[in-house]
Motif scaffolding. Structure first.
Motif, short mmCIF file in Angstrom:
data_model
loop_
_atom_site.label_atom_id
_atom_site.label_comp_id
_atom_site.label_asym_id
_atom_site.label_seq_id
_atom_site.Cartn_x
_atom_site.Cartn_y
_atom_site.Cartn_z
N LEU B 168 0.83 -1.21 0.00
CA LEU B 168 0.00 0.00 0.00
C LEU B 168 0.87 1.26 0.00
N GLN B 169 1.95 1.19 0.75
CA GLN B 169 2.87 2.34 0.81
C GLN B 169 3.45 2.64 -0.57
N SER B 170 3.77 1.55 -1.31
CA SER B 170 4.30 1.73 -2.67
C SER B 170 3.28 2.40 -3.57
N ALA B 171 2.01 1.93 -3.44
CA ALA B 171 0.94 2.50 -4.28
C ALA B 171 0.75 3.98 -3.95
N LEU B 172 0.77 4.28 -2.67
CA LEU B 172 0.61 5.66 -2.22
C LEU B 172 1.75 6.54 -2.74
N GLN B 173 2.94 6.00 -2.65
CA GLN B 173 4.14 6.72 -3.10
C GLN B 173 4.03 7.04 -4.60
N LEU B 174 3.51 6.05 -5.34
CA LEU B 174 3.37 6.23 -6.79
C LEU B 174 2.41 7.38 -7.11
N VAL B 175 1.28 7.42 -6.38
CA VAL B 175 0.28 8.48 -6.63
C VAL B 175 0.87 9.85 -6.31
N GLU B 176 1.54 9.93 -5.17
CA GLU B 176 2.12 11.22 -4.77
C GLU B 176 3.21 11.66 -5.74
N SER B 177 4.07 10.70 -6.13
CA SER B 177 5.18 11.04 -7.03
C SER B 177 4.67 11.51 -8.39
N ARG B 178 3.61 10.81 -8.86
CA ARG B 178 3.04 11.18 -10.16
C ARG B 178 2.53 12.62 -10.12
N GLN B 179 1.80 12.95 -9.05
CA GLN B 179 1.23 14.29 -8.95
C GLN B 179 2.32 15.35 -8.82
N THR B 180 3.36 15.06 -8.04
CA THR B 180 4.47 16.01 -7.88
C THR B 180 5.16 16.24 -9.22
N LEU B 181 5.35 15.12 -9.94
CA LEU B 181 6.02 15.22 -11.25
C LEU B 181 5.20 16.06 -12.23
N ARG B 182 3.90 15.80 -12.22
CA ARG B 182 3.02 16.57 -13.13
C ARG B 182 3.07 18.07 -12.79
N THR B 183 2.99 18.37 -11.50
CA THR B 183 2.99 19.77 -11.06
C THR B 183 4.31 20.45 -11.44
N LEU B 184 5.38 19.75 -11.18
CA LEU B 184 6.71 20.30 -11.47
C LEU B 184 6.86 20.57 -12.96
N TYR B 185 6.42 19.59 -13.76
CA TYR B 185 6.54 19.72 -15.21
C TYR B 185 5.71 20.91 -15.71
N PHE B 186 4.49 21.00 -15.13
CA PHE B 186 3.60 22.10 -15.55
C PHE B 186 4.18 23.46 -15.16
N ASP B 187 4.72 23.54 -13.96
CA ASP B 187 5.29 24.81 -13.49
C ASP B 187 6.47 25.25 -14.35
N ILE B 188 7.24 24.27 -14.85
CA ILE B 188 8.41 24.63 -15.67
C ILE B 188 8.01 24.89 -17.11
N ASN B 189 7.17 23.99 -17.66
CA ASN B 189 6.88 24.07 -19.10
C ASN B 189 5.54 24.70 -19.43
N GLU B 190 4.73 24.93 -18.41
CA GLU B 190 3.38 25.49 -18.57
C GLU B 190 2.54 24.69 -19.56
N LYS B 191 2.76 23.41 -19.56
CA LYS B 191 1.90 22.48 -20.31
C LYS B 191 1.94 21.12 -19.60
N PRO B 192 0.90 20.31 -19.78
CA PRO B 192 0.83 19.03 -19.05
C PRO B 192 1.95 18.06 -19.45
N LEU B 193 2.28 17.24 -18.48
CA LEU B 193 3.31 16.22 -18.72
C LEU B 193 2.77 15.18 -19.70
N PRO B 194 3.48 14.95 -20.81
CA PRO B 194 3.00 13.93 -21.76
C PRO B 194 2.91 12.54 -21.09
N GLY B 195 1.86 11.81 -21.44
CA GLY B 195 1.62 10.49 -20.83
C GLY B 195 2.78 9.54 -21.02
N LYS B 196 3.36 9.56 -22.23
CA LYS B 196 4.44 8.61 -22.53
C LYS B 196 5.65 8.87 -21.62
N LEU B 197 5.97 10.19 -21.49
CA LEU B 197 7.12 10.58 -20.66
C LEU B 197 6.84 10.22 -19.20
#
Lengths: 253, 427
Positions: B168-197
């Motif tokens: 469960l901890q791994s699943a939780l970590q994955l959700v949090e990491s994904r959201q952090t990555l998306r936010t970070l990518y958006f803040d830098i590039n001002e567009k959504p993180l591509p699904g493939k990447l």
């Protein structure tokens, strides 16, 4: 040496006490049994009969003195003595899960007989003691009398020169008692020295020609039965027994 | 002498053959044990690896993160998920667990997505600042993500519960990491993180190949039968104490012994014959239990037992284990005064020896002091020897180091038995 020795049993200056000093004590006890005798050892409960028999068979070790069977020291020549000795304990001393044949096969082998000798003696004893028709049945299904006969058969399978019997007829019916006494008399005729203990004094008169009375670890009378009765002016062994050992209860704890 | 020995072996075999209770204890009970324990262990294995653990999930969250978490838990692969209505209270949850035979239920809190989003923005902001870029200063720190609630049936073993928590901890970590990555990518590039990447960044490409360590390099993984059959075979061997110890006691108390002592044969011959007769019994026990493992187990749905390649080594280990068990039984029989003493002490001591010997709980799970004590249990060395052959597919030469202590312990039992016989004036 044993063939020429006229004494079947020679107990000299015997000393013995149990480890906890509880029970009978022997101090300087002497007793001789001639070869070919039918010797009866009698006494009240706790007098020392079973202890003396245990010392004679080597089951217990004396603190002093010596016990010789046909000239052989029981404790030093234990192995040689056991070849000459037959013992019929008061308890049923065999494997109740086995049949008479299986018991005799095992005890015969351990008594030093060959396979062939075991077979011949087994057949002979089962026939003589009336166990032929139950030879392959488990002994634990037998009556007390039948078990007594199995107990006796095992004790004599190796034709011992001396046969020690500790109450061999206790708890059996009249027929079995007669059969056992007759068989023992036959063995004696063939040269076996009998050493016998029992509380059945009338039976003892039929079986024994020499008797010793023991009380509190001391031999209080010893001689031929006729001689003892004459000396003490008694009609039978029971009267003699009561005269020499008293009428009080004996508690053997 | 050979005739005397043979007669004694025949006598002991006959007495044993007619001891129905003793035979049942030596054969039926261990057979039942080995089947039941293997089945239970196999069921546990299947529960995790094949059947999957039934889990109820109550997702009170209405956002994306809650759904992503359910999906991530599903992808772990060890759970069979059933979703419950969002408004289910904890009492109803407990009832549902009982009704649906679920061992676990998980409650995702209503503010899960909001907290995950907030935390991801805070984390992304800190990352941007550390890169020397300007972060969103309007974002408030809402604190940590609200904890998930996990309810579990108390029958769930501690080790299994911890495995579940880890997953469960791994699943939780994955959700949090994904959201952090998306936010970070958006803040830098001002567009959504591509699904493939996103997939490439989050999905681990590293593979774990688990390989059993074996003496001969074979890669066959051990199953529950490989673990249990040797253990319970050893247990069965030591259970000869009920029959053999009883036989020694019976001989002493029934008067047979008095007769034997007045015969021109040493009782040591009798002891030797008992050892031969009962070592044969232990070998037969091993053959029966191994045969069940090989041929019966697959028929009743259990993993089959694979015999080691070194059959001679297996025979030697079996004979030495049997000899040790027989020596222990004689030793106890010599000192016991009654059947009750023999049976009670025998049974309890075997359970204790098997427990400290690692038959019930592996010795690697024990603390240091218990590991040291395990070395004094003969069953430990029997088990190590068998494991060397069954689990590592080793040869006799690989387990000699385990057999030497086993032989030493056996000799000690023999010496104690002889000392006891002398002390009791029996030889």
């Amino acid at each position: 040496m044993e063939l020429n020795n006229p004494l079947a049993v020679d107990i000299s200056n015997l000393g013995f006490h149990y480890k906890d000093n509880d029970g009978v004590v022997f101090s300087g006890l002497n007793l001789q049994v001639q070869k070919g005798e039918r010797f009866g050892l009698f006494g009240p409960n706790g007098a020392g009969k079973t202890t003396l028999l245990s010392l004679t068979t080597g089951l217990l070790s004396p603190a002093g003195g010596s016990i010789r069977l046909l000239g052989l020291d029981v404790n030093r020549d234990h192995h040689a003595v056991n070849k000459l000795l037959g013992f019929v304990p008061q308890d049923f001393s065999f494997y109740q899960e086995l049949s008479p044949v299986e018991n005799l096969e095992f005890f015969g082998a351990w008594a030093g007989l060959s396979k062939h000798q075991v077979k011949n003696k087994t057949d002979e004893l089962l026939q003589v003691l009336g166990l032929e028709n139950v030879r392959n049945k488990r002994v634990d299904k037998f009556s007390g009398g039948m078990k007594r006969r199995v107990n006796l058969a095992i004790g004599v399978i190796h034709d011992p020169a001396i046969l020690i019997l500790d109450e061999p007829t206790v708890g059996v019916d009249v027929q079995t008692r007669h059969a056992i006494v007759d068989y023992l008399l036959q063995l004696n005729k063939n040269g076996t020295t009998l050493i016998y203990t029992s509380h059945q004094l009338s039976e003892a008169e039929d079986l024994c020609n020499v008797a010793a009375l023991i009380d509190d670890g001391k031999i209080v009378a010893h001689g031929s039965i006729e001689q003892l009765l004459e000396e003490h002016k008694q009609e039978d062994l029971e009267q003699l027994f009561l005269e020499l050992t008293g009428k009080e209860f004996r508690n053997d704890v | 002498m050979m005739f005397k020995l043979w007669s004694a072996i025949v006598k002991d075999s006959r007495v044993l053959w007619r001891d129905g209770v003793g035979l049942a204890l030596m054969f039926v009970m261990p057979i039942v044990l080995v089947i039941v324990i293997t089945d239970i262990q196999n069921s546990t294995f299947n529960l995790i690896n094949k059947n999957k653990l039934p889990v109820l999930i109550c997702n009170r969250d209405t956002g994306a993160s809650g759904m992503q978490l359910v999906e991530a838990i599903n992808k772990v692969g060890m759970f069979s998920i059933r979703q419950l209505p969002k408004n289910q209270d904890e009492k109803a949850l407990s009832d549902s667990m009982k009704k649906r035979d679920a061992l676990l239920s998980i409650v995702i809190p209503a503010d899960f997505t909001r907290k995950v989003m907030a935390k991801s923005k805070t984390t992304a902001g800190k990352a941007l600042t550390s890169f020397g870029l300007q972060a969103d200063s309007t974002q408030k720190d809402l604190g940590d993500v609200s904890p998930l609630k996990m309810f579990y049936n108390p029958v769930l073993q501690e080790s299994l519960r911890l495995s579940v928590k880890g997953a469960l901890q791994s699943a939780l970590q994955l959700v949090e990491s994904r959201q952090t990555l998306r936010t970070l990518y958006f803040d830098i590039n001002e567009k959504p993180l591509p699904g493939k990447l996103e997939g490439e960044m989050l999905n681990s490409k590293a593979v774990i190949n688990d390989t059993p360590v074996s003496s001969n390099g074979s890669l066959k993984p051990p199953n529950a039968a490989q673990h249990n059959v040797p253990s319970w075979t050893i247990f069965a061997m030591f259970f000869v104490i009920m029959s053999l110890g009883g036989s020694v006691v019976r001989e002493k108390t029934s008067g047979s012994y008095i007769r034997l002592k007045t015969l021109p044969t040493s009782y040591l011959v009798g002891m030797f014959s008992k050892q031969i007769a009962y070592v044969v019994v232990t070998i037969v026990q091993a053959i029966v239990i191994f045969s069940l493992g090989i041929w019966l187990f697959p028929v009743i749905g259990l993993p089959g037992l694979n015999l080691p390649q070194d059959i001679f080594g297996l025979f030697v280990v079996t004979v030495l284990s049997g000899w040790c068990a027989v020596s222990y039984a004689i030793c106890v029989g010599v000192f016991a005064e009654t059947h009750q003493q023999n049976n009670a002490f025998g049974a309890i001591s075997i359970v204790i020896l098997s427990a400290i010997g690692g038959l019930m709980v592996p010795t690697f799970n024990m603390d240091t002091s218990l590991k040291t004590i395990a070395n004094f249990s003969p069953m430990h060395w029997c088990l190590q020897s068998y494991y060397g052959l069954f689990l590592e597919d080793g040869k006799l030469s690989n387990v000699i180091g385990y057999l030497i202590p086993l032989i030493l312990i056996t000799i000690v039992f023999q010496l104690i038995a002889v000392w006891g016989l002398k002390r009791k004036n029996l030889i």
